[in-house]
Enzyme design. Structure first.
Site, PDB file in Angstrom:
ATOM      1  N   GLY A 209       0.826  -1.208   0.000  1.00  0.00           N
ATOM      2  CA  GLY A 209       0.000   0.000   0.000  1.00  0.00           C
ATOM      3  C   GLY A 209       0.853   1.247   0.000  1.00  0.00           C
ATOM      4  O   GLY A 209       1.773   1.386  -0.808  1.00  0.00           O
ATOM      5  N   ASP A 240      -4.228  -3.001  -8.679  1.00  0.00           N
ATOM      6  CA  ASP A 240      -4.437  -3.387 -10.083  1.00  0.00           C
ATOM      7  C   ASP A 240      -3.681  -2.455 -11.031  1.00  0.00           C
ATOM      8  O   ASP A 240      -3.138  -2.884 -12.049  1.00  0.00           O
ATOM      9  CB  ASP A 240      -5.935  -3.358 -10.418  1.00  0.00           C
ATOM     10  CG  ASP A 240      -6.735  -4.139  -9.399  1.00  0.00           C
ATOM     11  OD1 ASP A 240      -6.329  -5.264  -9.072  1.00  0.00           O
ATOM     12  OD2 ASP A 240      -7.751  -3.615  -8.921  1.00  0.00           O
TER      13      ASP A 240
HETATM   14  P1  AMP Z   1      -7.480  -3.253  -5.576  1.00  0.00           P
HETATM   15  O1  AMP Z   1      -6.471  -2.951  -6.633  1.00  0.00           O
HETATM   16  O2  AMP Z   1      -7.074  -4.397  -4.721  1.00  0.00           O
HETATM   17  O3  AMP Z   1      -7.884  -2.025  -4.807  1.00  0.00           O
HETATM   18  O4  AMP Z   1      -8.805  -3.795  -6.339  1.00  0.00           O
HETATM   19  C1  AMP Z   1     -10.013  -3.092  -6.370  1.00  0.00           C
HETATM   20  C2  AMP Z   1     -10.963  -3.711  -7.362  1.00  0.00           C
HETATM   21  O5  AMP Z   1     -11.151  -5.098  -7.082  1.00  0.00           O
HETATM   22  C3  AMP Z   1     -12.335  -3.061  -7.303  1.00  0.00           C
HETATM   23  O6  AMP Z   1     -12.507  -2.228  -8.424  1.00  0.00           O
HETATM   24  C4  AMP Z   1     -13.323  -4.233  -7.271  1.00  0.00           C
HETATM   25  O7  AMP Z   1     -14.304  -4.163  -8.285  1.00  0.00           O
HETATM   26  C5  AMP Z   1     -12.455  -5.460  -7.472  1.00  0.00           C
HETATM   27  N1  AMP Z   1     -12.883  -6.578  -6.620  1.00  0.00           N
HETATM   28  C6  AMP Z   1     -13.352  -6.539  -5.353  1.00  0.00           C
HETATM   29  N2  AMP Z   1     -13.633  -7.778  -4.895  1.00  0.00           N
HETATM   30  C7  AMP Z   1     -13.330  -8.636  -5.908  1.00  0.00           C
HETATM   31  C8  AMP Z   1     -13.372 -10.062  -6.051  1.00  0.00           C
HETATM   32  N3  AMP Z   1     -13.797 -10.853  -5.058  1.00  0.00           N
HETATM   33  N4  AMP Z   1     -12.971 -10.588  -7.234  1.00  0.00           N
HETATM   34  C9  AMP Z   1     -12.533  -9.784  -8.222  1.00  0.00           C
HETATM   35  N5  AMP Z   1     -12.458  -8.463  -8.141  1.00  0.00           N
HETATM   36  C10 AMP Z   1     -12.839  -7.872  -7.008  1.00  0.00           C
END
Ligand code: AMP
Length: 313
Positions: A209, A240
């Site tokens: 983070g 992501d």
């Molecule tokens: P991050 O980069 O970890 O903050 O990922 C955030 C994204 O993950 C959000 O835009 C969500 O739509 C997606 N997300 C949340 N839960 C899930 C899940 N169980 N499987 C796939 N994508 C997810």
């Protein structure tokens, strides 16, 4: 650098997110691991996107993705179906996403079938989604040069065996520090990374983070700082965007040598640092290559230090 970079094949969630942070909130905004990572990767290489949406997914979002040199030939739109939805919030510790609701919707019955040309992909990113779908995509790609995966606690808890199978088949695994600890049962991040390497991937990248990222590749170890941003609007999609910037840069360079992987970690950190400046993918809409170059230089400046002073050693 390759003049004609290979496309990056990306599969993962395409979502409508409802997110609240200490500075504001959005409802049903463009989100999803595949959308964030594809847009970040598209600053470096063309992208081939595999995913599914319902007919409630606004056409303007598809138009935006297409405008970023993202091939949507692998995206299915299900008539009468509902798009994947995630709802969550962050308190003042912006490293911790609190999930309120996960609705798989059209992802529950999704059977990815890759267009012929996608099967030749050299660079594959299995972004966060059901590990069984990640495996279905991976099994259709003929001879990839680099395979990379990401996941989250939802799948570590719900689909552990399938996730372990994905790990056995990829070259690089991304995880945040809490996920790496949860999956391996190791408290030390270094031990967790080594334990992940023992499960399959030669290279493990631990995202911390707002505290940067660690790369473990064979016996090599690299630590990148994160950018000290004054204002953070929404951390959603930071991981992501990091992964998308990472694999997009590697594909653009056409090399998986360690010096390229180290720089890719910094490009990933640059993309994540921009992404959190606004909600949803909004910051990506105005981001320029000049912005990226300027922040890359700042990353280098803030982490540079002189060699050991032999006189006092
Ligand atoms: P991050 O980069 O970890 O903050 O990922 C955030 C994204 O993950 C959000 O835009 C969500 O739509 C997606 N997300 C949340 N839960 C899930 C899940 N169980 N499987 C796939 N994508 C997810």
């Amino acid at each position: 650098m390759s003049d004609n970079p290979s496309p990056v094949l990306i599969v993962g969630s395409m979502a409508l997110d409802s997110v609240r942070t200490p500075t504001g909130e959005v409802q049903d905004a463009l989100g999803g691991a595949a959308d964030y990572s594809s847009v970040a990767a598209s600053f470096y290489s063309p992208v081939q996107l595999v995913g599914v949406v319902g007919d409630d997914f606004p056409q303007e979002h598809l138009d935006f993705l297409a405008s970023r040199n993202i091939d949507l030939g692998g995206v299915q739109k299900i008539a009468g179906g509902k798009t994947f939805r995630w709802a969550g919030y962050y308190d003042f510790d912006l490293n911790i996403a609190h999930t309120l609701d996960t609705q798989l919707n059209v992802f529950a019955d999704f059977k990815p079938s890759l267009p012929e040309v996608y099967k030749q992909a050299q660079y594959v990113f299995l972004a966060n989604i059901d590990p069984e779908l990640q495996l279905q995509v991976l099994s259709q790609v003929k001879n990839p040069k680099l395979t990379v995966m990401d996941t989250m606690n939802f799948w570590i808890e719900g689909k552990r065996d399938a996730l372990l199978k994905v790990l056995r088949h990829v070259d690089i695994a991304f995880m945040n520090d809490a996920e790496a600890r949860q999956l391996t049962g190791k408290l030390s991040v270094v031990k967790a990374a080594r334990a992940l390497q023992a499960l399959g991937p030669k290279t493990v990248i631990i995202k911390k983070g707002e505290h940067g990222a660690l790369l473990f590749s064979g016996d090599d170890h690299f630590a990148a700082p994160s950018y000290p941003l004054e204002d953070i609007a929404d951390p959603t999609g930071a991981g992501d965007s990091f992964a998308g910037g990472f694999i997009g840069y590697v594909a653009q360079q056409g090399s998986t040598k360690i010096d390229v992987l180290r720089k890719a970690v910094v490009y990933g950190s640059v993309m994540a640092s921009f992404n959190v400046e606004d909600f949803s993918l909004n910051r990506m809409r105005t981001l320029s290559h000049a912005d990226i170059a300027a922040r890359y230089r700042q990353f280098r400046d803030i982490s540079f230090f002189e060699a050991l002073d032999e006189a006092i050693a």
